[in-house]
Design a protein around this motif. Structure first.
Motif, PDB file in Angstrom:
ATOM      1  N   ILE A 165      -9.000  14.193   8.816  1.00  0.00           N
ATOM      2  CA  ILE A 165      -7.916  14.864   8.087  1.00  0.00           C
ATOM      3  C   ILE A 165      -7.935  14.370   6.651  1.00  0.00           C
ATOM      4  N   TYR A 166      -7.838  15.284   5.702  1.00  0.00           N
ATOM      5  CA  TYR A 166      -7.865  14.920   4.296  1.00  0.00           C
ATOM      6  C   TYR A 166      -6.511  14.397   3.849  1.00  0.00           C
ATOM      7  N   ARG A 167      -6.562  13.280   3.120  1.00  0.00           N
ATOM      8  CA  ARG A 167      -5.363  12.676   2.542  1.00  0.00           C
ATOM      9  C   ARG A 167      -5.680  12.248   1.113  1.00  0.00           C
ATOM     10  N   TYR A 168      -4.646  12.079   0.316  1.00  0.00           N
ATOM     11  CA  TYR A 168      -4.791  11.755  -1.096  1.00  0.00           C
ATOM     12  C   TYR A 168      -4.031  10.467  -1.409  1.00  0.00           C
ATOM     13  N   ARG A 169      -4.694   9.573  -2.154  1.00  0.00           N
ATOM     14  CA  ARG A 169      -4.034   8.354  -2.610  1.00  0.00           C
ATOM     15  C   ARG A 169      -3.211   8.703  -3.853  1.00  0.00           C
ATOM     16  N   PRO A 170      -1.929   8.315  -3.887  1.00  0.00           N
ATOM     17  CA  PRO A 170      -1.095   8.642  -5.047  1.00  0.00           C
ATOM     18  C   PRO A 170      -1.683   8.165  -6.376  1.00  0.00           C
ATOM     19  N   ALA A 171      -2.230   6.954  -6.418  1.00  0.00           N
ATOM     20  CA  ALA A 171      -2.794   6.432  -7.670  1.00  0.00           C
ATOM     21  C   ALA A 171      -4.010   7.241  -8.109  1.00  0.00           C
ATOM     22  N   ALA A 172      -4.849   7.660  -7.161  1.00  0.00           N
ATOM     23  CA  ALA A 172      -6.031   8.455  -7.484  1.00  0.00           C
ATOM     24  C   ALA A 172      -5.615   9.840  -7.977  1.00  0.00           C
ATOM     25  N   LEU A 173      -4.576  10.404  -7.377  1.00  0.00           N
ATOM     26  CA  LEU A 173      -4.073  11.708  -7.808  1.00  0.00           C
ATOM     27  C   LEU A 173      -3.542  11.616  -9.234  1.00  0.00           C
ATOM     28  N   GLU A 174      -2.768  10.579  -9.516  1.00  0.00           N
ATOM     29  CA  GLU A 174      -2.221  10.391 -10.858  1.00  0.00           C
ATOM     30  C   GLU A 174      -3.345  10.231 -11.885  1.00  0.00           C
ATOM     31  N   SER A 175      -4.351   9.460 -11.545  1.00  0.00           N
ATOM     32  CA  SER A 175      -5.492   9.259 -12.443  1.00  0.00           C
ATOM     33  C   SER A 175      -6.231  10.574 -12.680  1.00  0.00           C
ATOM     34  N   TRP A 176      -6.417  11.358 -11.624  1.00  0.00           N
ATOM     35  CA  TRP A 176      -7.094  12.641 -11.745  1.00  0.00           C
ATOM     36  C   TRP A 176      -6.299  13.578 -12.658  1.00  0.00           C
ATOM     37  N   ILE A 177      -4.984  13.605 -12.485  1.00  0.00           N
ATOM     38  CA  ILE A 177      -4.136  14.462 -13.315  1.00  0.00           C
ATOM     39  C   ILE A 177      -4.274  14.050 -14.782  1.00  0.00           C
ATOM     40  N   MET A 219       0.844  -1.177   0.000  1.00  0.00           N
ATOM     41  CA  MET A 219       0.000   0.000   0.000  1.00  0.00           C
ATOM     42  C   MET A 219       0.887   1.236   0.000  1.00  0.00           C
ATOM     43  N   ASP A 220       0.538   2.190  -0.861  1.00  0.00           N
ATOM     44  CA  ASP A 220       1.278   3.450  -0.915  1.00  0.00           C
ATOM     45  C   ASP A 220       0.875   4.346   0.243  1.00  0.00           C
ATOM     46  N   ALA A 221       1.815   5.155   0.694  1.00  0.00           N
ATOM     47  CA  ALA A 221       1.526   6.123   1.751  1.00  0.00           C
ATOM     48  C   ALA A 221       0.586   7.191   1.206  1.00  0.00           C
ATOM     49  N   LEU A 222      -0.295   7.668   2.045  1.00  0.00           N
ATOM     50  CA  LEU A 222      -1.209   8.735   1.660  1.00  0.00           C
ATOM     51  C   LEU A 222      -0.479  10.074   1.670  1.00  0.00           C
TER      52      LEU A 222
END
Length: 56
Positions: free
Chosen positions: A39-51, A1-4
């Motif tokens: 607290i808001y956090r972002y999943r790296p894979a979701a961020l990449e997909s969004w970009i 699992m990737d760090a948030l």
């Protein structure tokens, strides 16, 4: 699992301010977030997909 990722980290990646990221989140137009203890956090894979989805 990737760090948030934190909002600070994501704002640096995207080159926008944290308040801009917050406005996007409230408008539902920014990258997807998860909440951990309120607290808001972002999943790296979701961020990449969004970009990738921002490409014209």
């Amino acid at each position: 699992m990737d760090a948030l990722l934190t909002s600070k980290h994501v704002s640096r990646i995207l080159g926008v301010s944290e308040p801009t990221l917050c406005r996007w989140r409230k408008a539902g137009s920014g990258p997807p977030v998860v909440t951990v203890g309120g607290i808001y956090r972002y999943r790296p894979a979701a961020l990449e997909s969004w970009i990738e989805g921002q490409e014209l």
